[in-house]
Design a protein around this motif. Structure first.
Motif, short mmCIF file in Angstrom:
data_model
loop_
_atom_site.label_atom_id
_atom_site.label_comp_id
_atom_site.label_asym_id
_atom_site.label_seq_id
_atom_site.Cartn_x
_atom_site.Cartn_y
_atom_site.Cartn_z
N GLY A 77 2.91 61.24 -14.28
CA GLY A 77 4.33 61.09 -15.87
C GLY A 77 4.93 59.90 -16.10
N HIS A 78 5.15 59.13 -14.81
CA HIS A 78 5.89 58.06 -14.76
C HIS A 78 5.72 56.41 -15.47
N ASP A 79 4.22 56.34 -16.85
CA ASP A 79 3.39 55.40 -16.83
C ASP A 79 4.24 55.28 -19.08
N PHE A 80 5.23 54.21 -18.41
CA PHE A 80 6.08 53.69 -20.14
C PHE A 80 5.43 52.65 -20.36
N THR A 81 3.88 52.56 -20.45
CA THR A 81 3.17 51.65 -21.47
C THR A 81 3.70 51.77 -23.00
N GLY A 82 4.09 50.66 -23.57
CA GLY A 82 3.75 50.49 -24.94
C GLY A 82 5.44 51.04 -25.38
N ARG A 83 6.57 51.35 -24.32
CA ARG A 83 8.00 51.62 -24.40
C ARG A 83 8.89 51.06 -24.72
N GLY A 139 5.21 49.47 -15.81
CA GLY A 139 5.00 49.39 -17.80
C GLY A 139 5.98 49.33 -18.61
N ILE A 140 7.03 49.38 -18.78
CA ILE A 140 7.64 49.12 -19.40
C ILE A 140 7.05 48.26 -20.49
N ALA A 141 7.32 48.53 -21.46
CA ALA A 141 6.57 47.16 -22.44
C ALA A 141 7.91 45.96 -23.01
N ARG A 142 9.06 46.23 -23.24
CA ARG A 142 10.30 46.15 -23.68
C ARG A 142 11.82 46.80 -23.00
N LEU A 143 12.90 45.83 -23.15
CA LEU A 143 14.28 46.02 -22.21
C LEU A 143 14.45 45.36 -22.94
N ILE A 144 15.66 46.02 -23.75
CA ILE A 144 17.19 45.71 -23.82
C ILE A 144 17.95 45.52 -23.11
N LEU A 145 18.71 44.55 -22.48
CA LEU A 145 19.45 44.35 -21.29
C LEU A 145 20.63 44.05 -21.86
N ILE A 146 22.39 44.39 -21.93
CA ILE A 146 23.74 44.11 -21.69
C ILE A 146 24.71 44.36 -21.10
N GLY A 160 14.50 57.36 -13.22
CA GLY A 160 13.28 57.10 -13.90
C GLY A 160 12.31 57.90 -14.34
N TYR A 161 12.81 59.04 -13.33
CA TYR A 161 11.97 60.25 -13.07
C TYR A 161 13.02 61.39 -14.30
N LEU A 162 14.07 61.11 -14.38
CA LEU A 162 15.07 62.01 -15.72
C LEU A 162 14.28 61.35 -17.16
N LEU A 163 14.36 60.21 -17.51
CA LEU A 163 13.40 59.60 -18.23
C LEU A 163 12.43 59.36 -18.44
N SER A 164 11.71 59.90 -17.48
CA SER A 164 10.24 60.20 -17.30
C SER A 164 9.36 61.09 -18.12
N ASP A 165 7.81 60.90 -18.32
CA ASP A 165 7.82 62.87 -18.94
C ASP A 165 6.99 63.31 -17.72
N ALA A 166 7.33 63.24 -16.91
CA ALA A 166 7.19 64.41 -15.82
C ALA A 166 8.43 65.23 -15.60
N SER A 167 9.41 64.95 -15.86
CA SER A 167 10.76 65.66 -15.97
C SER A 167 11.05 66.05 -18.11
N ALA A 168 9.49 66.12 -18.25
CA ALA A 168 10.08 66.59 -19.97
C ALA A 168 10.63 68.05 -20.21
N ASN A 169 10.34 69.07 -19.02
CA ASN A 169 11.47 70.12 -19.35
C ASN A 169 12.49 70.40 -18.92
N VAL A 170 13.25 68.82 -18.24
CA VAL A 170 14.51 69.01 -18.14
C VAL A 170 15.81 68.48 -19.35
N THR A 171 16.16 68.88 -19.39
CA THR A 171 17.57 68.15 -20.51
C THR A 171 18.71 69.25 -19.89
#
Length: 252
Positions: A4-10, A33-40, A229-240
């Motif tokens: 659930g922590h695969d960020f490939t292509g994101r 595996g994140i593809a791109r980061l916009i850092l501010i 990272g957990y909250l961002l990831s698909d592993a927490s798909a039911n958490v909002t």
């Protein structure tokens, strides 16, 4: 890589990314595996010192500057995740706090968070969904004397995250907040503590402060990054719409 922590292509956007929790989250996403980061961050030099393997776009900017966000938004052709993390601390009781200092804290911690989140939400809607995490604080949950402006700003951003979650669930966007307790970051390098650091050493003072939690120490920025990272990831798909307290038991 954890399930659930695969960020490939994101693509993810992180504010306050030059140090502390923001930098740790950038490193964690890079490892996943994140593809791109916009850092501010205002600290452009700090952003440039981050050693990351993914594509990186940096902006030395004030998150409370509406013009910056107006200029950036048209360039956000894809955004999957946002970490609304930039913030500053302050001291002083409410009865004695100067209004200019109150406004300084609110401008960055609340207005900046609003500008970041609202911009990110529009970009994620255009992308068909995503997730965001807003950095709040246990001081927005538990009243702590002497840091009124900071605590109020963090209570506000936590509630903003929950409202945004209710508004955007239908757009396949999840928004959560995280409420850290003490974390060993540069936010503690305040003028109020410099005398103690000089006399006893920063590490010893931070260790002593960490004894106020049942865990017996402050968290590291890397530990908070894993929670985010957990909250961002698909592993927490039911958490909002949650506010995750990560405080070593401080609020018990």
């Amino acid at each position: 890589m954890t399930e659930g922590h695969d960020f490939t292509g994101r693509t993810a956007l992180i504010t306050g990314a030059a140090s502390g929790i923001g930098a740790a989250t950038a490193r964690w996403l890079d490892q996943q595996g994140i593809a791109r980061l916009i850092l501010i961050d205002l600290d452009g030099d700090g952003l440039n010192k981050l050693d990351l393997s993914c594509e990186v776009e940096t902006h030395a900017a004030d998150v409370a500057d509406e013009a910056f966000w107006q200029g950036l938004e048209p360039k956000l052709d894809r955004l999957d995740h946002a970490v609304v993390n930039a913030g500053i601390g302050t001291g002083g009781q409410i009865a004695e706090l100067d209004f200019a200092e109150w406004r300084r804290v609110m401008a960055i911690n609340l207005d900046g968070a609003f500008l970041t989140l609202s911009t990110a939400l529009r970009a994620m809607r255009n992308a068909g969904g995503g997730s965001a995490v807003v950095t709040a604080s246990v001081t927005g949950i538990k009243p702590v004397p002497g840091i009124g402006a900071y605590g109020v700003s963090k209570a506000a951003v936590a509630h903003m995250a929950r409202i945004a979650a209710a508004e955007n669930a239908g757009h396949s966007i999840r928004i959560n907040a995280i409420a850290p307790g003490g974390v060993d970051t540069a936010i503690w390098n305040s003028p109020e503590l410099q005398a103690q650091f000089a006399e006893h050493g920063r590490e010893a003072v931070i260790a002593q402060m960490g004894q106020t939690t049942p865990r017996g120490r402050f968290a590291t920025a890397d530990e908070l990054a894993r929670d985010i990272g957990y909250l961002l990831s698909d592993a927490s798909a039911n958490v909002t719409g949650t506010v995750l307290t990560s405080d070593g038991g401080y609020t018990l």
